[in-house]
Design a protein around this motif. Structure first.
Motif, PDB file in Angstrom:
ATOM      1  N   GLN A  12       0.777  -1.168  -0.027  1.00 46.55           N
ATOM      2  CA  GLN A  12       0.143  -0.125  -0.062  1.00 46.55           C
ATOM      3  C   GLN A  12       1.029   1.372   0.057  1.00 46.55           C
ATOM      4  O   GLN A  12       0.500   2.412  -0.668  1.00 46.55           O
ATOM      5  CB  GLN A  12      -1.072   0.230   1.046  1.00 46.55           C
ATOM      6  N   LEU A  13       2.287   1.142   0.722  1.00 39.94           N
ATOM      7  CA  LEU A  13       2.966   2.460   0.808  1.00 39.94           C
ATOM      8  C   LEU A  13       3.463   2.588  -0.938  1.00 39.94           C
ATOM      9  O   LEU A  13       3.546   3.770  -0.977  1.00 39.94           O
ATOM     10  CB  LEU A  13       4.150   2.060   1.521  1.00 39.94           C
ATOM     11  N   GLN A  15       1.987   2.299  -3.548  1.00 38.96           N
ATOM     12  CA  GLN A  15       0.669   2.964  -4.143  1.00 38.96           C
ATOM     13  C   GLN A  15       0.794   4.443  -3.805  1.00 38.96           C
ATOM     14  O   GLN A  15       0.380   5.111  -4.683  1.00 38.96           O
ATOM     15  CB  GLN A  15      -0.735   2.268  -3.850  1.00 38.96           C
ATOM     16  N   TRP A  16       0.649   4.520  -2.382  1.00 37.17           N
ATOM     17  CA  TRP A  16       0.462   6.030  -1.757  1.00 37.17           C
ATOM     18  C   TRP A  16       1.783   6.725  -2.349  1.00 37.17           C
ATOM     19  O   TRP A  16       1.421   8.048  -2.480  1.00 37.17           O
ATOM     20  CB  TRP A  16       0.427   6.075  -0.462  1.00 37.17           C
ATOM     21  N   GLU A  17       2.823   6.292  -2.441  1.00 37.16           N
ATOM     22  CA  GLU A  17       4.064   6.924  -2.847  1.00 37.16           C
ATOM     23  C   GLU A  17       4.147   6.985  -4.451  1.00 37.16           C
ATOM     24  O   GLU A  17       5.501   7.374  -4.664  1.00 37.16           O
ATOM     25  CB  GLU A  17       5.377   6.513  -2.173  1.00 37.16           C
ATOM     26  N   ASN A  18       3.394   6.426  -5.217  1.00 34.81           N
ATOM     27  CA  ASN A  18       3.413   6.408  -6.559  1.00 34.81           C
ATOM     28  C   ASN A  18       4.434   5.474  -7.273  1.00 34.81           C
ATOM     29  O   ASN A  18       5.150   5.907  -7.880  1.00 34.81           O
ATOM     30  CB  ASN A  18       3.357   7.729  -7.242  1.00 34.81           C
ATOM     31  N   LEU A  27      -2.114  11.540  -7.899  1.00 39.43           N
ATOM     32  CA  LEU A  27      -1.598  11.756  -6.192  1.00 39.43           C
ATOM     33  C   LEU A  27      -0.788  13.245  -6.340  1.00 39.43           C
ATOM     34  O   LEU A  27      -0.767  13.648  -5.056  1.00 39.43           O
ATOM     35  CB  LEU A  27      -0.715  10.447  -6.141  1.00 39.43           C
ATOM     36  N   ASN A  30      -3.322  16.127  -5.996  1.00 42.77           N
ATOM     37  CA  ASN A  30      -3.858  16.112  -4.566  1.00 42.77           C
ATOM     38  C   ASN A  30      -2.862  16.478  -3.749  1.00 42.77           C
ATOM     39  O   ASN A  30      -3.213  17.266  -2.924  1.00 42.77           O
ATOM     40  CB  ASN A  30      -4.580  14.652  -4.448  1.00 42.77           C
ATOM     41  N   PHE A  31      -1.671  16.207  -3.788  1.00 42.08           N
ATOM     42  CA  PHE A  31      -0.472  16.354  -2.786  1.00 42.08           C
ATOM     43  C   PHE A  31      -0.555  17.903  -2.878  1.00 42.08           C
ATOM     44  O   PHE A  31      -0.234  18.658  -1.803  1.00 42.08           O
ATOM     45  CB  PHE A  31       0.553  15.577  -3.029  1.00 42.08           C
ATOM     46  N   TRP A  76      11.880   8.773  -3.486  1.00 39.78           N
ATOM     47  CA  TRP A  76      10.252   9.548  -3.900  1.00 39.78           C
ATOM     48  C   TRP A  76      10.801  10.963  -3.884  1.00 39.78           C
ATOM     49  O   TRP A  76       9.938  11.462  -4.581  1.00 39.78           O
ATOM     50  CB  TRP A  76       9.348   8.941  -2.854  1.00 39.78           C
ATOM     51  N   PHE A  82       5.283  11.446  -5.643  1.00 42.91           N
ATOM     52  CA  PHE A  82       4.052  11.934  -5.210  1.00 42.91           C
ATOM     53  C   PHE A  82       3.929  13.504  -4.899  1.00 42.91           C
ATOM     54  O   PHE A  82       2.785  13.957  -4.576  1.00 42.91           O
ATOM     55  CB  PHE A  82       3.437  11.052  -4.035  1.00 42.91           C
TER      56      PHE A  82
END
Length: 118
Positions: A12-13, A15-18, A27, A30-31, A76, A82
């Motif tokens: 999941q991380l 995915q959240w961090e692209n 992402l 939105n960020f 990242w 992201f």
């Protein structure tokens, strides 16, 4: 390891961090919409490892048991996966710390940070 197929597929991380199998440009958008971020590090944190991760630091993939990279040396950030680098360059990232374990800051500290940044 964060460069494996399993990490990119199941984490999941990732995915959240692209960093996953697909990149979602939403992402970053939105960020970027957030006006200000306050990243708070507990200097005695035993929950987040490495504790520098509370300020977006991470273990160095070349030496994952001994070397912590600061935020601006992480993939990242450098790849802006992201929007972390974009936010930093726009002056949106603010860093605070407190003496204590994970989320054990005082109400006075929290209110001080809120007044300072918001």
């Amino acid at each position: 390891k964060t460069n494996t197929t399993n990490y990119k597929h199941y984490s999941q991380l990732a995915q959240w961090e692209n960093e996953g199998e697909t990149v979602d440009p939403m992402l970053n958008s939105n960020f970027a919409r957030t006006e200000s971020f306050v990243w708070v590090l507990g200097t005695q944190d035993t929950v987040v490892w490495p504790r520098e991760g509370e300020w977006w630091g991470a273990m160095d993939p070349k030496d994952p048991w001994n070397t912590v990279l600061p935020m601006n040396e992480t993939a990242w950030y450098q790849d802006d996966t992201f929007g972390l680098r974009t936010a930093d360059e726009a002056g949106k990232n603010h860093f605070e710390s407190f003496y204590g374990n994970h989320l054990e800051f005082s109400t006075a500290e929290l209110m001080g940070w809120l007044r300072k940044y918001f």
